[in-house]
Scaffold this active site. Structure first.
Site, PDB file in Angstrom:
ATOM      1  N   ASP A 129      60.728  11.404  -2.461  1.00  0.00           N
ATOM      2  CA  ASP A 129      60.361  12.823  -2.419  1.00  0.00           C
ATOM      3  C   ASP A 129      61.398  13.706  -3.115  1.00  0.00           C
ATOM      4  O   ASP A 129      62.538  13.799  -2.686  1.00  0.00           O
ATOM      5  CB  ASP A 129      60.240  13.199  -0.923  1.00  0.00           C
ATOM      6  CG  ASP A 129      59.988  14.674  -0.672  1.00  0.00           C
ATOM      7  OD1 ASP A 129      59.765  15.435  -1.634  1.00  0.00           O
ATOM      8  OD2 ASP A 129      60.001  15.061   0.520  1.00  0.00           O
ATOM      9  N   HIS A 161      61.821  19.234   3.854  1.00  0.00           N
ATOM     10  CA  HIS A 161      62.159  18.252   2.815  1.00  0.00           C
ATOM     11  C   HIS A 161      63.665  18.087   2.660  1.00  0.00           C
ATOM     12  O   HIS A 161      64.425  19.038   2.822  1.00  0.00           O
ATOM     13  CB  HIS A 161      61.558  18.692   1.477  1.00  0.00           C
ATOM     14  CG  HIS A 161      60.060  18.728   1.466  1.00  0.00           C
ATOM     15  ND1 HIS A 161      59.289  17.631   1.193  1.00  0.00           N
ATOM     16  CD2 HIS A 161      59.197  19.744   1.737  1.00  0.00           C
ATOM     17  CE1 HIS A 161      58.009  17.962   1.272  1.00  0.00           C
ATOM     18  NE2 HIS A 161      57.922  19.242   1.603  1.00  0.00           N
TER      19      HIS A 161
END
Lengths: 549, 549
Positions: free
Chosen positions: B194, B367
């Site tokens: 990611d 994130h």
């Protein structure tokens, strides 16, 4: 002190209060400060710019004694020609660089002959009607930026203008702390201060702080270095010139507006470029890449500026080549993020290395952050504090800071555009809003589109339009199946059945309309039938135009 | 190891590579991972959503063995029903909460009966064809989020999924470091990770770090506290529940999607709410303000969500009242800033106190930032590194980090959607792009508008349209002056002279067309004449439609 009141009004512009224009009124005299444009919000479809709505000044035009422009950025100068077209007799006052930039606009608008422009040097005192204005230097991202100490019979008010407190500015000329302290000693009735960065903690870094980054970039780049920034950011251009000098690169300027600004700034002594460094862009692109740097417009993602055209391979001279290092030396103006990111992605796609904030420290803001804002208030120690130059949320944050440094809450006025504040006998009071707002500039039209047109464009942007043409004979019967024409609706080649259904529905609506009803009613029935059918079939709501022929 | 190759393809979606969908193909088997939607970019006029273009899978549909969904967010689940409509036989695998959210979508699309959904608990091992998948917990802003260790005959590949390394998550369940280390010990062929926050230095703060801020807000608020966040942000809802408990406030949920999610999360044990705390919104608004908190949707500025309707005074139940404290507990998704800021300004205007990042620490990202991203790579020690889940600029930044922690540059593959990577005998190679891109969802249509329709909407959004209706008699002569109809062009009531000129120009273009030329040519001449005139007079370029009747 006197018993006559002094009234201040922030005028027009979009959300940012008093940024584009403001006025002071005392007795029979009005002083205007700045006349700028704003970029439209993204749902103001097709609008090129937004200017302050100064309609209410028409009744008072005989009172206007002058317009003083605090610096040369578009949001403070971009509407000067509109103001002068409306009020040709107003004298304009500006510092030398600001004057130069304003005159470019006046020339473009063919108003250069009509306007009376006066030069005010930074630190000059100038009398405009009963307003005795002391200009003073404030750092910002353009040279020759001024704040204003305005002596009025009702008291001394101080206007910060756009500012930051840079102790090591590129041009070596810091903000005039001494003047601010002097005002404080004399007693300041009200301070109007720039709220742009009131949500930002700490202090805005000095322009000098990006120099090491630029030196590393220029030292390490094996190919060309292309720096994109605002066309008017003279100090950034000077920084690139300096680092070109260190590493022996030639410099080319790409973009008409930046070229204009460089020429003017050089001529007026605001920009110092070693002889022989500047080369023409058409020559620069033929030189060995590691010997060249290019400064370009388009750091805000504008598709028609140099960087935007490079990103899609449509610049006539500059093709992105692997080995290029492209520096985005600007903060995104809110609303532009998406376009800027798209350009960054495309430049990467073409093989360039792209450096931008926050990946590299290649830009600093031109506006004061919270600590500087508090310092300004503490230096000036005003009786009243009015945060300006910001959206409501920024003014609220600025007001919070003012309370923290000791301004009583009841002496802080957070107002919106069009809301006057009156000072009478040293006491401030908020008055009722003056009707007005802002004016759309669209194509060559000023104010010829309004909310209704924007609403239609909004609808068209979502779902396009559908025209049904019904051709009739002398008896009023259809000669043929109604013709359906669409734009921006759906891809019609794949929609034959829908097309047929729409034509049939229009014919049916026409056929079943009672004999002799007015055409408008027949049209309404067609619109009803088509919009129902279209919504059922597609969940869309295009604009529908029936034409009876 | 085997001599057959393993191929990975990131599929569709907008700029974000592999975020919405990706696939692995080995021999005669295909594994799909996620099936999500993206929000359209702001110049994709009228488009509701963008889904991956998986057209190329049609030829291989017999090979697809399953779809595994890593977590319940829209950008990973929002296209599941489109996929199932196209490929009804694919089994779906998901963790319990994810399954619940996917099933809501399938029910709405009336596909619940057709889809075969299997529950996988976090940590389960599941075999899908030749892919033996070890699921493992990774923290994110929704519970039951998983990463995947995929054992294939060509080697072990690890997919991070959306993740952050939160050591103190609200649900007490941190990321599975041990599993990551174990993979490392077994040897990882490739890590797919990611990249969302690859431009962000440091570590993303733990969800816990916002708790003190929330406690202060709830302690100090004299009126209601209204917290806006994502409908699926269960942990944030839990945090608000906890602080309501401390300060004795009742809690109401405003917004259909959030209500759905709260019910499901509560039923499945992901959300623990003390008995009696939840009240209905219609009751909450009648209670004393300081006894109530409300959680609402609309933190991204969506005009039709709760906060957007409150901001313009159009929510049926909640009016903003002075004394309200409104907390925007979300980061703006890029492109939404302007709308969010507008809502904040309007809420201030209505007298609320508004708290938002950066003014108050009321949100953390879901994130990983750079330090966590480096840690992941160091933990997993893959042979190959492929940054995914991000625009090209983020992947480039992530690739830089991977080089810093020692992955050789030639073992890092930065690719775009549709660009396969093939692993054969432990060696990776990039293959040619698979044709395709993404598909627009607009109204009820999927893929029925394309770039041409968007271009027309773009033109219509800028300048609207002008129709000229020319009514003719049997001899082909005009029976009357051409009628001019416009929408989204200019405010026509003020434009009588322009209207007359346009009518005359259309008549003239018709009159001077040579006798007997085809109608299409006459139309072209009318368009030419009108567009020239309009551009000269107004600098605008509306779409022009001539109609010969």
């Amino acid at each position: 002190m006197t018993s006559k009141p002094l009234t201040w009004v922030p005028i027009g512009g979009l959300g940012e209060v008093g940024k584009n224009m403001m006025m002071f009124e005392y007795d029979d005299a009005i002083l205007l400060i700045d006349a700028g444009i704003m970029f439209p919000e993204s749902d103001m479809f097709g609008v090129d710019a937004v200017i302050p709505d100064y309609t209410f000044l028409k009744d008072k035009k005989h009172k206007i004694r002058g317009l003083i422009v605090t610096h040369g950025h578009e949001d403070h100068t971009g509407a000067v020609h509109h103001v002068i077209r409306e009020f040709p007799d107003i004298p304009i006052y500006a510092t030398p660089l600001t004057r130069g930039l304003v005159e470019v606009k006046l020339r473009e608008a063919r108003l250069a002959d009509r306007a009376k422009v006066h030069t005010v040097n930074v630190g000059d005192r100038v009398c405009i009607g009963p307003f005795e204005i002391e200009t003073f230097r404030m750092c910002h991202s353009i040279p020759d930026n001024i704040g204003l100490g305005i002596n009025t019979p009702a008291g001394l008010v101080v206007h910060s203008g756009d500012f930051k407190f840079d102790h090591t500015p590129v041009d070596g000329k810091p903000s005039d702390f001494a003047k601010l302290a002097e005002f404080s000693g004399r007693g300041v009735l009200a301070l109007f201060a720039d709220s742009t960065n009131a949500e930002r903690a700490g202090s805005t870094p000095s322009e000098r702080e990006i120099e090491p980054t630029f030196e590393h970039i220029f030292r390490d780049a094996e190919g060309r270095v292309i720096v994109a920034t605002f066309a008017s950011l003279i100090s950034r251009i000077q920084q690139v010139v300096n680092v070109c000098d260190i590493y022996g690169r030639k410099l080319a300027i790409a973009g008409a507006s930046m070229n204009e600004n460089v020429k003017m700034a050089q001529k007026m002594g605001y920009l110092s470029i070693p002889a022989g460094m500047l080369v023409r862009l058409e020559d620069a692109v033929k030189m060995p890449p590691h010997e060249v740097a290019i400064m370009a417009t388009g750091a805000q993602g504008e598709p028609s500026a140099v960087l935007g055209r490079m990103a899609v391979g449509k610049h006539p001279l500059i093709n992105v080549i692997p080995g290029d290092t492209i520096v985005m030396s600007a903060h995104p103006i809110p609303g532009n993020e998406e376009y800027i990111h798209r350009i960054i992605n495309r430049l990467f796609q073409k093989g360039a290395e792209v450096l931008y904030d926050p990946v590299a420290k290649v830009h600093v803001s031109g506006h004061a952050s919270q600590e500087e804002q508090k310092l300004l208030i503490s230096l000036v120690r005003p009786k009243y504090f009015i945060p300006i130059h910001g959206e409501l949320r920024m003014l609220k944050a600025h007001a919070r800071l003012a309370r923290e440094v000791g301004v009583p809450a009841e002496n802080i006025f957070v107002v919106e555009n069009g809301m006057p504040i009156r000072f009478r006998e040293g006491v401030a009071e908020q008055l009722e809003r003056i009707p007005g707002g802002y004016v759309f500039v669209d194509g060559s039209g000023v104010g010829d589109i309004g909310k209704e047109v924007i609403r239609e464009r909004d609808a068209l942007a979502r779902d396009g339009f559908v025209i049904a043409v019904l051709r009739r004979n002398a008896e009023g019967e259809l000669c043929s199946a109604p013709e359906i024409i669409t734009r921006g609706f759906i891809y019609m080649k794949d929609a034959e059945p829908l097309l047929r259904n729409l034509s049939n529905a229009a014919a049916e609506a026409h056929r079943t309309a009672p004999y002799g009803v007015p055409e408008e009613i027949v049209k309404d029935r067609i619109v009803d039938a088509l919009s129902r059918l279209i919504y059922t079939e597609t969940k869309r709501r295009p604009i529908i135009v029936p034409i009876l022929a």
